[in-house]
Design a protein around this motif. Sequence first.
Motif, PDB file in Angstrom:
ATOM      1  N   MET A 292      28.014  33.065   6.973  1.00 44.81           N
ATOM      2  CA  MET A 292      26.940  34.187   7.100  1.00 44.81           C
ATOM      3  C   MET A 292      25.225  32.653   5.932  1.00 44.81           C
ATOM      4  SD  MET A 292      26.023  37.997   6.711  1.00 44.81           S
ATOM      5  CE  MET A 292      25.414  37.508   4.423  1.00 44.81           C
ATOM      6  N   PHE A 293      26.302  33.267   5.069  1.00 46.19           N
ATOM      7  CA  PHE A 293      25.391  32.435   3.885  1.00 46.19           C
ATOM      8  C   PHE A 293      25.198  31.168   4.207  1.00 46.19           C
ATOM      9  CE2 PHE A 293      26.478  36.668   1.551  1.00 46.19           C
ATOM     10  CZ  PHE A 293      24.895  36.790   0.304  1.00 46.19           C
ATOM     11  N   MET A 294      26.109  30.476   4.605  1.00 47.28           N
ATOM     12  CA  MET A 294      25.576  28.798   4.414  1.00 47.28           C
ATOM     13  C   MET A 294      24.991  28.722   5.518  1.00 47.28           C
ATOM     14  SD  MET A 294      28.937  26.929   4.135  1.00 47.28           S
ATOM     15  CE  MET A 294      28.775  25.729   4.925  1.00 47.28           C
ATOM     16  N   PHE A 295      24.937  29.391   6.764  1.00 49.32           N
ATOM     17  CA  PHE A 295      24.938  29.027   8.150  1.00 49.32           C
ATOM     18  C   PHE A 295      22.487  29.575   7.982  1.00 49.32           C
ATOM     19  CE2 PHE A 295      28.156  26.749   9.061  1.00 49.32           C
ATOM     20  CZ  PHE A 295      28.071  25.954   9.597  1.00 49.32           C
ATOM     21  N   THR A 296      22.322  30.357   6.872  1.00 40.73           N
ATOM     22  CA  THR A 296      20.700  31.403   7.110  1.00 40.73           C
ATOM     23  C   THR A 296      20.440  30.030   6.562  1.00 40.73           C
ATOM     24  OG1 THR A 296      22.059  33.711   6.602  1.00 40.73           O
ATOM     25  CG2 THR A 296      20.392  32.601   5.564  1.00 40.73           C
ATOM     26  N   ALA A 297      21.559  29.139   5.539  1.00 44.67           N
ATOM     27  CA  ALA A 297      20.433  27.860   4.913  1.00 44.67           C
ATOM     28  C   ALA A 297      19.941  27.088   6.110  1.00 44.67           C
ATOM     29  CB  ALA A 297      21.230  27.763   3.768  1.00 44.67           C
ATOM     30  N   PHE A 298      21.350  26.736   6.498  1.00 46.44           N
ATOM     31  CA  PHE A 298      21.633  25.116   7.417  1.00 46.44           C
ATOM     32  C   PHE A 298      20.701  25.558   8.965  1.00 46.44           C
ATOM     33  CE2 PHE A 298      23.963  22.224  10.409  1.00 46.44           C
ATOM     34  CZ  PHE A 298      23.428  21.269   9.506  1.00 46.44           C
ATOM     35  N   THR A 299      21.505  26.795   9.533  1.00 46.84           N
ATOM     36  CA  THR A 299      20.409  26.673  10.950  1.00 46.84           C
ATOM     37  C   THR A 299      18.927  27.291  11.009  1.00 46.84           C
ATOM     38  OG1 THR A 299      22.445  28.422  11.622  1.00 46.84           O
ATOM     39  CG2 THR A 299      20.628  28.768  12.778  1.00 46.84           C
TER      40      THR A 299
ATOM     41  N   GLY B 275      23.961  19.995   0.056  1.00 43.92           N
ATOM     42  CA  GLY B 275      23.114  18.681  -0.223  1.00 43.92           C
ATOM     43  C   GLY B 275      22.113  18.349   1.400  1.00 43.92           C
ATOM     44  N   TYR B 276      22.768  18.214   2.193  1.00 42.90           N
ATOM     45  CA  TYR B 276      21.345  18.370   2.978  1.00 42.90           C
ATOM     46  C   TYR B 276      20.383  18.683   3.275  1.00 42.90           C
ATOM     47  CZ  TYR B 276      19.993  17.605   8.104  1.00 42.90           C
ATOM     48  OH  TYR B 276      19.032  16.851   9.410  1.00 42.90           O
ATOM     49  N   ILE B 277      20.695  20.075   2.823  1.00 42.50           N
ATOM     50  CA  ILE B 277      19.204  20.756   2.734  1.00 42.50           C
ATOM     51  C   ILE B 277      18.277  20.156   1.957  1.00 42.50           C
ATOM     52  CG2 ILE B 277      18.233  23.252   2.271  1.00 42.50           C
ATOM     53  CD1 ILE B 277      21.191  23.650   3.883  1.00 42.50           C
ATOM     54  N   ALA B 278      18.514  20.360   0.369  1.00 42.81           N
ATOM     55  CA  ALA B 278      18.617  20.225  -1.041  1.00 42.81           C
ATOM     56  C   ALA B 278      17.475  18.544  -0.225  1.00 42.81           C
ATOM     57  CB  ALA B 278      18.978  19.408  -1.891  1.00 42.81           C
ATOM     58  N   MET B 279      18.233  17.449   0.434  1.00 43.04           N
ATOM     59  CA  MET B 279      17.282  16.734   0.598  1.00 43.04           C
ATOM     60  C   MET B 279      15.989  16.273   0.847  1.00 43.04           C
ATOM     61  SD  MET B 279      16.550  14.781   3.433  1.00 43.04           S
ATOM     62  CE  MET B 279      17.354  15.343   4.663  1.00 43.04           C
ATOM     63  N   PHE B 280      15.683  17.225   1.810  1.00 39.59           N
ATOM     64  CA  PHE B 280      14.216  18.043   2.444  1.00 39.59           C
ATOM     65  C   PHE B 280      13.155  18.099   1.354  1.00 39.59           C
ATOM     66  CE2 PHE B 280      16.745  18.500   6.467  1.00 39.59           C
ATOM     67  CZ  PHE B 280      15.662  18.153   7.178  1.00 39.59           C
TER      68      PHE B 280
ATOM     69  N   SER C  23      14.997  27.365  -1.298  1.00 40.39           N
ATOM     70  CA  SER C  23      16.144  29.128  -0.987  1.00 40.39           C
ATOM     71  C   SER C  23      16.705  28.514  -0.523  1.00 40.39           C
ATOM     72  CB  SER C  23      14.606  29.871  -1.097  1.00 40.39           C
ATOM     73  OG  SER C  23      13.577  29.559  -1.812  1.00 40.39           O
ATOM     74  N   LEU C  24      16.619  27.727   0.320  1.00 40.75           N
ATOM     75  CA  LEU C  24      17.383  27.384   1.466  1.00 40.75           C
ATOM     76  C   LEU C  24      19.299  27.164   0.810  1.00 40.75           C
ATOM     77  CD1 LEU C  24      15.759  26.433   4.895  1.00 40.75           C
ATOM     78  CD2 LEU C  24      16.548  28.463   3.999  1.00 40.75           C
ATOM     79  N   THR C  25      18.580  25.609  -0.050  1.00 44.02           N
ATOM     80  CA  THR C  25      19.811  25.270  -1.227  1.00 44.02           C
ATOM     81  C   THR C  25      20.017  25.838  -1.958  1.00 44.02           C
ATOM     82  OG1 THR C  25      19.000  22.764  -0.720  1.00 44.02           O
ATOM     83  CG2 THR C  25      20.127  23.442  -2.907  1.00 44.02           C
ATOM     84  N   VAL C  26      19.699  27.251  -2.196  1.00 47.73           N
ATOM     85  CA  VAL C  26      20.820  28.305  -2.957  1.00 47.73           C
ATOM     86  C   VAL C  26      21.253  29.031  -2.571  1.00 47.73           C
ATOM     87  CG1 VAL C  26      20.190  30.096  -4.748  1.00 47.73           C
ATOM     88  CG2 VAL C  26      18.584  28.273  -5.169  1.00 47.73           C
ATOM     89  N   ILE C  27      21.130  29.033  -1.406  1.00 48.15           N
ATOM     90  CA  ILE C  27      21.190  30.598  -0.119  1.00 48.15           C
ATOM     91  C   ILE C  27      23.131  29.961   0.351  1.00 48.15           C
ATOM     92  CG2 ILE C  27      21.765  31.165   2.149  1.00 48.15           C
ATOM     93  CD1 ILE C  27      18.499  31.931   1.057  1.00 48.15           C
ATOM     94  N   SER C  28      22.557  28.417   0.366  1.00 47.54           N
ATOM     95  CA  SER C  28      24.086  28.115   0.860  1.00 47.54           C
ATOM     96  C   SER C  28      25.327  27.393  -0.135  1.00 47.54           C
ATOM     97  CB  SER C  28      23.705  26.239   1.662  1.00 47.54           C
ATOM     98  OG  SER C  28      24.578  25.450   2.047  1.00 47.54           O
TER      99      SER C  28
END
Length: 479
Positions: free
Chosen positions: A19-26, A88-93, A175-180
């Motif tokens: 849930m936490f990981m895909f809160t960020a990725f989705t 890492g993918y999310i942080a790239m943005f 924010s999304l990177t930290v959640i992931s």
Amino acid sequence: MTPEGKKLLNIIILGFGFMFMFTAFTTCGNIEQTVLKSFNSTEFHGSGYTSMAIIYGVFSASNLVAPSVVTIIGPQLSMFFSGLLYSGYIAMFIYPYTWSFYTASVLVGVGAAVLWTAQGNVLTINSTDNNMGRNSGIFWALLQCNMFFGNLYIYFAWHGHVHITDKDRQTVFISLTVISLVGCFFFFLIRRPDPESSTPEVTELLLQAESTESSTDTSPHSGLCSQALDAFIQACKIFVTKEMLLLSFTIAYTGLELTFYSGVYGTCIGAMTRFGKDAKSLIGISGIFIGIGEILGGGVFGMLNKSNRFGSSPVVLLGLITHFVAFYLIFLNIASDAPLAPEEGTDLQAFITPSVAVAMLCSFLLGLGDSCFNTQLLSIIGVTFRDNSAPAFAVFNFIKSIMAALAFFYSNYLLLHWQLLILVLSGFLGTISFFVAEGWAESSRRATDYDSIWSAPSEEEEGTAVIGSVQPGGGRSPH
């Protein structure tokens, strides 16, 4: 805590980690095409659709080796290191470059294959045939809670924003990177179930894992290589079984509709200028309604699966009807060029006056239908291929991801009505094939139970057999 309680807790922890990981990725996948259209750098030439196509293409190919990775390092570490690639993918943005954008897309594709193969393995080890449906539903409902938090944040952060600034983008993705990363560390809370409390099939899986560890101590290279090769061979064998070949049509459809609801539909809503200046923020609300549908479906149908006398086919049929209604309403409500519209959006109108309420209803129906298909697929695969769960879920992810990659690729070029037509045809074919696959699996299960009953020895024969040799299970079915 009882052994059954420990296994249920593992399923809940697994669900919270995802849930936490895909809160960020989705959330990232939902907004990335819109964000990249607003990016000001002339040196950046990336496409969100192309990135997702790369992710799912690499994901598909990596599923061929994912069972080997899970076998070597175990499901817990597999999920943790895969989660770091997602982060890492999310942080790239935060500071995107074309080269880092597509490199991260390749890496997260590899991580996704290992992550979902390990997830299927953990789900199977902590479940029995009787509670597989329940556990699949619990996991799916927790996973889909991810649709709430990130999308709600997007709505409030972007409310009234016609253009997404660099500061808006950076704040969201930090924010999304930290959640992931929080989700990654949840996986360390999962504990191995006690072998004595497990079914014979799960006990065998645990003993095989212990055998792998002991062989690694004495001959690490030969032990790991043989285990990895065996996992790859098992995946290839499962791929050509009649059950998996039939289910592959259903799995393929879930890959196509995954692309539509997770990437294309949100972009379409954000491109509709007739929704007003809040069109961009409506992407977040749409994601929330998709999540409500997913959670409702995962909770209700996962729980009902435990006592459903009629099998999984009625739930899958409901999912198909739900999706067909959604596709028809989207066809009437959303402009055909919305998936390909530039940053300023499209002024075109479909067949009715564009309605935000209808758009949100369609989001809910997309999520509900998706949960119908996925909960039943997770359940039937986990039960049918219990002895080889990691390779079986690798095949599942291989088929699903290659179709998702194909869908993200054609989303760069096809107008909305052509994409909906593909979904309608593939959904109908996938549902029919699921009916046949479930009937075939049930017939095989009954035949196995029948043979087990008639092959069970009498009391005198059983006593004689014990003197001569030990018969595991006394010749009776473990079920």
